[in-house]
Design an enzyme around this catalytic site. Structure first.
Site, mmCIF file in Angstrom:
data_model
loop_
_atom_site.group_PDB
_atom_site.id
_atom_site.type_symbol
_atom_site.label_atom_id
_atom_site.label_comp_id
_atom_site.label_asym_id
_atom_site.label_seq_id
_atom_site.Cartn_x
_atom_site.Cartn_y
_atom_site.Cartn_z
ATOM 1 N N LYS A 195 -90.819 12.633 30.099
ATOM 2 C CA LYS A 195 -91.800 13.425 29.330
ATOM 3 C C LYS A 195 -92.718 14.469 29.962
ATOM 4 O O LYS A 195 -93.086 14.198 31.012
ATOM 5 C CB LYS A 195 -92.220 12.515 28.183
ATOM 6 C CG LYS A 195 -91.593 11.396 27.549
ATOM 7 C CD LYS A 195 -90.864 12.112 26.313
ATOM 8 C CE LYS A 195 -89.453 11.267 26.026
ATOM 9 N NZ LYS A 195 -89.572 10.297 25.414
HETATM 10 C C1 LIG Z 1 -88.804 8.919 24.570
HETATM 11 C C2 LIG Z 1 -88.749 8.672 23.225
HETATM 12 C C3 LIG Z 1 -89.500 7.591 22.769
HETATM 13 C C4 LIG Z 1 -89.627 6.391 23.364
HETATM 14 O O1 LIG Z 1 -90.781 6.688 24.331
HETATM 15 P P1 LIG Z 1 -91.111 5.262 25.163
HETATM 16 O O2 LIG Z 1 -92.382 5.878 25.788
HETATM 17 O O3 LIG Z 1 -89.996 5.429 26.389
HETATM 18 O O4 LIG Z 1 -91.113 4.277 24.284
HETATM 19 C C5 LIG Z 1 -89.527 7.425 21.134
HETATM 20 N N1 LIG Z 1 -88.604 8.749 20.573
HETATM 21 C C6 LIG Z 1 -88.477 9.743 20.951
HETATM 22 C C7 LIG Z 1 -87.981 10.938 20.021
HETATM 23 C C8 LIG Z 1 -88.297 9.902 22.229
HETATM 24 O O5 LIG Z 1 -87.794 10.909 22.871
#
Ligand SMILES: *Cc1c(COP(=O)(O)O)cnc(C)c1O
Length: 393
Positions: A195
């Site tokens: 991210k």
């Molecule tokens: C990455 C992601 C998540 C989960 O995030 P984590 O921090 O890895 O739990 C949830 N929703 C979407 C749309 C994502 O891309």
């Protein structure tokens, strides 16, 4: 054969010396789990959003979404409206609570859940069960904000709560306001390794509602009414604590927060660079048989977490072959997302068919996510452009 050094990964974190120094400082401090650095990261995040928003740092966005849904009262037998065009985390947290997702197809113009279809589905559920779903969970696909006015109005009128999965959305605006400060009950950001702002693993629940914040704070750490750092800092005996609920182990660590403190400072700079990359792609691809990613309306800011092109019928290759050929040229691409209705668990548990979600199905079949991250050089981007043009021209 592509030389290993010439391989361009799909995503890379952008970690500077400040992050490294902060982690080392934390290691030397002797306090590794949730403590002063998490507190500072939460305070910085609250300041970043402004508007008196409360912030609760957690171990992942998945954990945060679970806590947020629980905090707004989702429980066994409830239904939660969401999109199939997302990562499975969005749906799985609904199941954690014994509730059921009700998937609503996307608007092909934005790839976000279609607000008009939400209305129809709520009416249908009311008719079928005599009871409306409890909540709507939106996902801002790739970072492009959903139509939160339309969704908020529907939710308000029909008594549903709104929780935003903002895993892609730091930072973004909707009608001039930062996502995280909008009209929902809670918004959850992800700091997963891929991210835009990362702590390796981590997430943040943000809310205007102090009761939701309190619930998340207590439940992120075993249902203990005070976190260990507060206990340490307060005048009460340091050994004393009270368990008020069977909570979870969802706290963030000071090691992760050490990264977050410095990543957050660069969030706007990172966004600007990704916007620049997206603009160069747009210009380079405009004559090719593909659909460019949608842009925000009203001059809003897009975080460009993803840059997703859709191959059109005029393209001389299919999506899978396109990605293979990119890989042969040493460039990793990805697909966002394999819609939930194609995954065995969701498909079989809820008897979902591709025809139930024609827009999400169509979007998926043509989608290619190209690399878009701040560690890419201009030369890296030129390579991607040359490769895409090579395949499609
Ligand atoms: C990455 C992601 C998540 C989960 O995030 P984590 O921090 O890895 O739990 C949830 N929703 C979407 C749309 C994502 O891309």
């Amino acid at each position: 054969m592509i030389d290993k050094r010439d391989f361009l990964p799909f995503a890379l974190p952008d970690i500077g010396q400040e992050e490294i120094d902060e982690v080392v400082d934390t290691l030397r401090s002797g306090w590794l789990t949730m403590g002063p650095k998490v507190k500072r990261f939460e305070e910085d995040f609250a300041e970043f959003l402004g508007n008196g928003i409360e912030t609760v740092a957690v171990s992942s966005a998945t954990a945060g979404l679970h806590l947020a849904l629980e905090a707004v009262g989702v429980g066994p037998g409830d239904e939660v409206i969401t999109t199939p065009y997302t990562f499975t985390a969005t749906g799985e947290v609904i199941r954690y609570l014994g509730a059921d997702p009700v998937f609503v197809d996307i608007d092909p113009a934005t790839f976000n859940i279609d607000p008009k279809k939400i209305e129809q589905v709520i009416s249908a559920r009311l008719e079928a069960r005599g009871k409306a779903p409890k909540a709507i969970m939106t996902v801002h696909f790739g970072g492009l904000a959903c139509d939160m006015d339309a969704i908020g109005n529907t939710a308000h009128r029909l008594g549903l709560k709104v929780v935003e999965d903002a895993a892609h959305t730091l930072p973004a605006t909707y009608r001039g306001k930062l996502v995280g400060t909008l009209n929902s009950s809670a918004t959850v950001f992800s700091f997963y390794a891929t991210k835009a702002v990362t702590t390796g693993e981590g997430g943040m629940v943000v809310t205007k509602d102090p009761r939701i914040a309190d619930h998340c704070r207590t439940m992120r750490l075993h249902g203990i009414s005070r976190d260990p750092f507060e206990r340490h800092a307060s005048r009460k005996p340091s050994w004393y604590y009270e368990v008020v609920a069977p909570g979870y182990k969802y706290n963030m660590t000071d090691l992760a927060a050490s990264l977050g403190i410095h990543q957050l400072k660069k969030a706007w700079k990172f966004r600007e660079r990704r916007e620049e990359i997206a603009g160069i792609y747009d210009e380079a691809f405009k004559d090719l048989p593909l659909v460019l990613p949608p842009r925000p309306l009203h001059g809003d800011l897009h975080p460009w977490h993803l840059y997703v092109i859709r191959l059109t019928d005029e393209a001389n290759v299919g999506r899978d072959r396109f990605i293979e050929r990119m890989m042969e040229m040493g460039i990793a691409c990805s697909v966002h997302f394999i819609p939930l209705h194609f995954h065995p668990y969701w498909r079989d548990r809820y008897h979902l068919k591709p025809e139930d979600f024609p827009e999400a199905t169509k979007a998926y079949e043509r989608a290619v996510s190209l690399p878009v991250y701040t560690k890419m050089s201009d030369k890296d981007q030129d390579r991607v452009i040359t490769a895409v043009r090579n395949i499609l021209e």
